[in-house]
Design a protein around this motif. Structure first.
Motif, PDB file in Angstrom:
ATOM      1  N   LEU A 118       1.225  -1.184   0.168  1.00 19.56           N
ATOM      2  CA  LEU A 118       0.221   0.077  -0.341  1.00 19.56           C
ATOM      3  C   LEU A 118       0.775   1.649   0.100  1.00 19.56           C
ATOM      4  CD1 LEU A 118      -2.874  -0.244   2.616  1.00 19.56           C
ATOM      5  CD2 LEU A 118      -2.698  -1.339  -0.217  1.00 19.56           C
ATOM      6  N   SER A 119       2.137   1.053   0.217  1.00 18.68           N
ATOM      7  CA  SER A 119       3.096   2.814   0.688  1.00 18.68           C
ATOM      8  C   SER A 119       3.601   2.507  -0.904  1.00 18.68           C
ATOM      9  CB  SER A 119       3.480   2.109   1.667  1.00 18.68           C
ATOM     10  OG  SER A 119       4.487   1.254   1.492  1.00 18.68           O
ATOM     11  N   ALA A 120       3.502   1.613  -1.345  1.00 23.36           N
ATOM     12  CA  ALA A 120       5.018   1.935  -2.264  1.00 23.36           C
ATOM     13  C   ALA A 120       3.635   2.948  -3.959  1.00 23.36           C
ATOM     14  CB  ALA A 120       4.666   0.687  -3.544  1.00 23.36           C
ATOM     15  N   PRO A 121       4.508   4.326  -3.773  1.00 21.69           N
ATOM     16  CA  PRO A 121       4.344   5.251  -4.568  1.00 21.69           C
ATOM     17  C   PRO A 121       3.271   4.719  -5.953  1.00 21.69           C
ATOM     18  CG  PRO A 121       6.368   5.255  -4.270  1.00 21.69           C
ATOM     19  CD  PRO A 121       6.424   5.106  -2.580  1.00 21.69           C
ATOM     20  N   GLN A 122       4.547   4.139  -6.804  1.00 20.04           N
ATOM     21  CA  GLN A 122       3.852   3.617  -7.799  1.00 20.04           C
ATOM     22  C   GLN A 122       2.721   3.237  -8.218  1.00 20.04           C
ATOM     23  OE1 GLN A 122       6.555   2.525  -6.382  1.00 20.04           O
ATOM     24  NE2 GLN A 122       7.953   1.176  -7.291  1.00 20.04           N
ATOM     25  N   ILE A 123       1.890   2.371  -7.316  1.00 22.01           N
ATOM     26  CA  ILE A 123       0.920   1.902  -7.160  1.00 22.01           C
ATOM     27  C   ILE A 123      -0.204   2.509  -6.589  1.00 22.01           C
ATOM     28  CG2 ILE A 123       1.199  -0.470  -8.076  1.00 22.01           C
ATOM     29  CD1 ILE A 123       0.815  -1.829  -5.347  1.00 22.01           C
ATOM     30  N   LEU A 124      -0.374   4.042  -6.368  1.00 20.72           N
ATOM     31  CA  LEU A 124      -1.107   4.718  -5.333  1.00 20.72           C
ATOM     32  C   LEU A 124      -2.164   4.315  -6.115  1.00 20.72           C
ATOM     33  CD1 LEU A 124      -0.631   6.331  -2.488  1.00 20.72           C
ATOM     34  CD2 LEU A 124      -0.418   7.972  -3.411  1.00 20.72           C
ATOM     35  N   ASN A 125      -2.237   4.598  -7.320  1.00 18.85           N
ATOM     36  CA  ASN A 125      -3.700   5.283  -7.604  1.00 18.85           C
ATOM     37  C   ASN A 125      -3.879   4.329  -9.079  1.00 18.85           C
ATOM     38  OD1 ASN A 125      -4.261   8.106  -6.811  1.00 18.85           O
ATOM     39  ND2 ASN A 125      -1.985   7.962  -7.785  1.00 18.85           N
ATOM     40  N   VAL A 126      -3.491   2.709  -8.785  1.00 14.46           N
ATOM     41  CA  VAL A 126      -3.533   1.803  -9.863  1.00 14.46           C
ATOM     42  C   VAL A 126      -4.654   0.682  -8.393  1.00 14.46           C
ATOM     43  CG1 VAL A 126      -3.115   0.087  -9.941  1.00 14.46           C
ATOM     44  CG2 VAL A 126      -1.687   1.340 -10.109  1.00 14.46           C
ATOM     45  N   PRO A 127      -5.878   0.474  -9.249  1.00 12.49           N
ATOM     46  CA  PRO A 127      -6.704  -0.306  -8.442  1.00 12.49           C
ATOM     47  C   PRO A 127      -6.260  -1.420  -7.163  1.00 12.49           C
ATOM     48  CG  PRO A 127      -7.735  -0.090 -11.179  1.00 12.49           C
ATOM     49  CD  PRO A 127      -6.772   0.096 -10.334  1.00 12.49           C
TER      50      PRO A 127
END
Ligand SMILES: Nc1nc2c(ncn2[C@@H]2O[C@H](COP(=O)(O)OP(=O)(O)OP(=O)(O)O)[C@@H](O)[C@H]2O)c(=O)[nH]1
Ligand SMILES: [Mg+2]
Length: 217
Positions: A118-127
């Protein structure tokens, strides 16, 4: 003229392609899920559970839906392999995090790893879909219990972090947890698997990432 029409036809009928990564602790049932998806959607059935061993690296599977191709990437969950997950984050369109709802002893380890996802910035807006697997087992926690267990774990983490150092990215995580979708499945008997694939299919369509950009492309 023929080439022009052929190109136009190909353009109009081209299916959008999306990449979905399946991650979670070793033994959560990710490969069993991927193989069940293949069996449910493809003519050639996937492997049966007795043929599945621990994943060292990755497995892939493709599902062709009327307007869309979903490419699944099942990544090994053993401790030493988890550090490859982040290499897939930039180019994936959705994340399915599988938790073993039966293995109470490893729940907090599962949440620790989930929290770092959850804290990985690359997937912050990924479903992102949290999948509570092994619902066929009488010992499995229900979807509501799994959600509650994660919220309790997170609350404890925040409180202990307040006492020591700061808990990085807490606000982002709180938003994500509030809108977190959790679905119960049994990868063994297939219960809930189509509903989970439907969720991913609908959400990737609305994903802000370019469908032509994907893992391995
Ligand atoms: N009862 C039950 N067992 C399951 C289910 N899904 C998987 N399992 C069992 O859980 C064990 C681990 O399954 P895998 O699919 O190999 O787990 P994995 O997440 O791919 O593990 P790694 O490849 O090591 O990351 C196997 O013994 C499966 O048969 C399920 O829905 N119900
Ligand atoms: Mg596996």
């Amino acid at each position: 003229m023929y080439h022009l029409l052929k190109g136009l036809h190909e353009h109009l009928t081209r299916k959008e392609e999306f990449s979905v990564i399946i991650i979670g602790l070793d033994g959560a049932g990710k490969t069993t899920l991927l193989e069940k998806i293949k069996t449910l959607y493809n003519e050639t059935p996937g492997l049966t559970p007795d043929k599945i061993g621990p994943t060292v690296g990755q497995n892939t599977g493709t599902v062709t839906l009327p307007s869309t191709i979903l490419q699944f990437w099942d990544l090994g969950g053993q401790r030493g392999i988890r550090n490859i997950w982040h290499k897939y984050y930039d180019d994936c369109h959705a994340v399915a995090y599988v938790i073993d709802a039966e293995d109470r002893e490893r729940l907090s380890e599962g949440w620790e790893v989930f929290d770092s996802v959850l804290s990985a910035p690359q997937i912050l807006n990924v479903p992102l879909l949290l999948i509570a697997n092994k619902q066929d087992s009488p010992n499995a926690l229900s979807v509501e219990e799994i959600r509650q267990d994660y919220e309790d774990w997170h609350q404890r983490k925040v409180e202990s972090a307040r006492r020591s150092a700061r808990y990085e990215g807490e606000a982002d995580r709180r938003d994500r947890i509030a809108s977190l979708d959790v679905m119960g499945i049994s990868a063994i008997d297939g219960t809930g698997v189509k509903a989970a694939v439907d969720w991913l299919f609908i959400r990737v369509q609305n994903s802000r990432r370019d469908p032509q950009k994907g893992i391995g492309r």
